[in-house]
Scaffold this active site. Structure first.
Site, short mmCIF file in Angstrom:
data_model
loop_
_atom_site.label_atom_id
_atom_site.label_comp_id
_atom_site.label_asym_id
_atom_site.label_seq_id
_atom_site.Cartn_x
_atom_site.Cartn_y
_atom_site.Cartn_z
N ARG A 1 -2.78 -3.02 -17.82
CA ARG A 1 -4.01 -2.23 -17.72
C ARG A 1 -3.81 -1.15 -16.67
O ARG A 1 -3.74 -1.45 -15.47
CB ARG A 1 -5.19 -3.11 -17.30
CG ARG A 1 -5.47 -4.25 -18.23
CD ARG A 1 -6.83 -4.82 -18.00
NE ARG A 1 -7.81 -4.01 -18.68
CZ ARG A 1 -8.08 -4.11 -19.98
NH1 ARG A 1 -7.44 -4.97 -20.73
NH2 ARG A 1 -9.00 -3.34 -20.52
N GLU B 1 -0.41 4.93 -0.44
CA GLU B 1 -1.13 6.20 -0.66
C GLU B 1 -0.17 7.39 -0.57
O GLU B 1 0.66 7.45 0.32
CB GLU B 1 -2.22 6.40 0.39
CG GLU B 1 -3.49 5.63 0.11
CD GLU B 1 -3.56 4.38 0.94
OE1 GLU B 1 -2.48 3.82 1.27
OE2 GLU B 1 -4.68 3.96 1.25
N THR C 1 -4.69 5.55 -21.34
CA THR C 1 -4.50 4.23 -20.76
C THR C 1 -3.11 3.76 -21.21
O THR C 1 -2.50 4.35 -22.09
CB THR C 1 -5.56 3.22 -21.27
OG1 THR C 1 -5.61 3.29 -22.69
CG2 THR C 1 -6.92 3.51 -20.68
N TYR D 1 0.86 -1.19 0.00
CA TYR D 1 0.00 0.00 0.00
C TYR D 1 0.89 1.23 0.00
O TYR D 1 1.87 1.28 0.75
CB TYR D 1 -0.89 0.02 1.25
CG TYR D 1 -2.35 -0.23 0.94
CD1 TYR D 1 -3.02 0.57 0.03
CD2 TYR D 1 -3.04 -1.28 1.54
CE1 TYR D 1 -4.35 0.34 -0.28
CE2 TYR D 1 -4.38 -1.52 1.24
CZ TYR D 1 -5.03 -0.71 0.32
OH TYR D 1 -6.33 -0.94 0.01
#
Ligand code: DSN
Length: 416
Positions: free
Chosen positions: A232, A53, A223, A51
């Site tokens: 992706r 953030e 993208t 993680y």
């Protein structure tokens, strides 16, 4: 995938079936591709466990010694490849990248102006069913009814009438090059920001075979998994003066922790995209598209704008006595995967429109060249001419399987 095989034979079997499908069929969905094994391996790496953030040097959790380097590498490579002043590599995909851009600059009810969905725009360019159409005053421009081309004078007229805060250029089904200088001039005339969604042609820009929107646009979204041949994911490229607004909009505006495995795989794809091999690949995408377009037109297929300058073409099947959906389903059974697509001013409904969209990025990745495009054109002609002939569909699927085995797809070389 031995661990998956042991633990979850059902998913293992489905993944193996999908590998086989991707290997044995000619994939012509213009937004799809095959990533390299290096990109696949990175996507499946332990970076998925983290993680993170925030942004490099300003994270909310500890343990970012490696992730910061990964993200900075991806950003630097994107800046170098596209000549961008600032890049955010965290958007989960193209739609969140576009919504983040709106969040950065708009308040609910503000006006945006983009290409209409049935004319080749994207859902997030203001379609009513999308958040972009529900939360904003979404206005649209259409293609010229006679030529099927963008009419820049008409866009200017519309922009003067609706005064958008953001003018959107970019498409998912327009077979021609965009005039970014013209879009910039229109945006300036009405005091709008210019956002270019280059998702479809980002790889072509990277390869130098399509003009770059980066010098002209305030913000460029893309993208990473279409012609750019990455995982992706998505990126937002912008002028330095918009960096803070964009970064805050992505996180904490609409997203939580970035997908670090994807970020790393984007970095790998960006490295691949700097190679001479990639440049040659993008040149071949266009040669293949032009060859196919020309060949289909000699077989009396109607192409919107009478051809293509990029990686895709839009075929109007009205004169072939078959709907887009029926054609797409017959082609799929015969081993050619396309999507049915509305054509400009389509008289049919979106769920069963008049056209199909054909793209060349994926088949070019497996090594198809002009000669193979002529075979593809013959296959398409035969199937569209006799879509209910099951024997023909089966025989064609077998012929295509044999052809495909001669051109192992990246990441699927073990199926040779
Ligand atoms: N779904 C993509 C396409 O097929 O063009 C656009 O995001």
């Amino acid at each position: 995938m031995e661990s998956v095989k042991d633990l979850d034979p059902e998913i293992y079997a489905l993944v193996k079936q999908e590998e086989r499908r991707q290997s044995d069929k000619i994939r012509m969905i213009a937004s799809e591709n095959y990533v390299s094994r290096a990109v696949l391996e990175t996507t499946g790496s332990v970076l998925t466990n983290k993680y993170s953030e925030g942004y490099a040097g300003k994270r909310y959790y500890e343990g970012q010694q490696i992730i910061d380097q990964v993200e900075q590498l991806a950003i630097q490579r994107a800046k170098d490849l596209f000549g961008a002043e600032h890049v955010n590599v965290q958007p989960y995909s193209g739609s969140p990248a576009n919504i983040a851009t709106y969040l950065a600059f708009l308040n609910p009810g503000d006006t945006i102006l983009g290409m209409a969905l049935p004319h080749g725009g994207h859902l997030t360019h203001g379609a009513q069913v999308s958040i972009s159409g529900r939360y904003f005053d979404a206005q649209s421009y259409e293609l010229d009814a006679t030529t099927g081309l963008i009419n820049y004078d008409a866009i200017l007229e519309k922009a003067l009438a609706v005064r958008p805060k953001i003018l959107i250029a970019g498409h998912s089904a327009y077979p021609r090059i965009l005039d970014f200088a013209r879009f910039r001039a229109i945006a300036d005339e009405v005091g709008a920001l210019l956002m270019v969604d280059m998702a479809h042609f980002a790889g072509l820009v990277a390869g130098g075979v399509h003009p770059s929107p980066v010098p002209f646009a305030d913000v460029v979204t893309t993208t990473t998994h279409k012609s750019l041949r990455g995982p992706r994911g998505a990126m937002i490229l912008c002028k330095a003066k918009h960096a803070q607004a964009i970064d805050k909009a992505v996180f904490p505006g609409i997203q939580g922790g970035p997908h670090d495995n994807t970020t790393a795989a984007i970095a790998v794809a960006l490295k691949e995209a700097t190679s001479e091999t990639f440049k040659e690949y993008t040149r071949q995408i266009i040669k293949n598209a032009k060859t196919l377009a020309q060949s289909l037109m000699t077989k009396s297929f109607t192409l919107i704008t009478n051809g293509t300058d990029n990686h895709l073409m839009l075929v109007d099947l009205s004169n072939k006595n078959i709907s887009g959906k029926k054609a797409a389903k017959a082609l799929d059974k015969a081993g050619i995967v396309v999507n049915y697509n509305a054509i400009p001013f389509d008289k049919r409904k979106p769920f069963d429109p008049s056209g199909i969209r054909l793209g060349t990025p994926a088949l070019t990745s497996r090594g198809f060249k002009e000669q193979e495009m002529l075979l593809v054109s013959d296959f398409i002609e035969k199937i569209i001419g006799d879509p209910e002939n099951d024997l023909l569909l089966q025989q064609t699927a077998e012929d295509i399987r044999v052809l495909c085995r001669r051109f192992p797809a990246p990441g699927l070389e073990h199926l040779r």
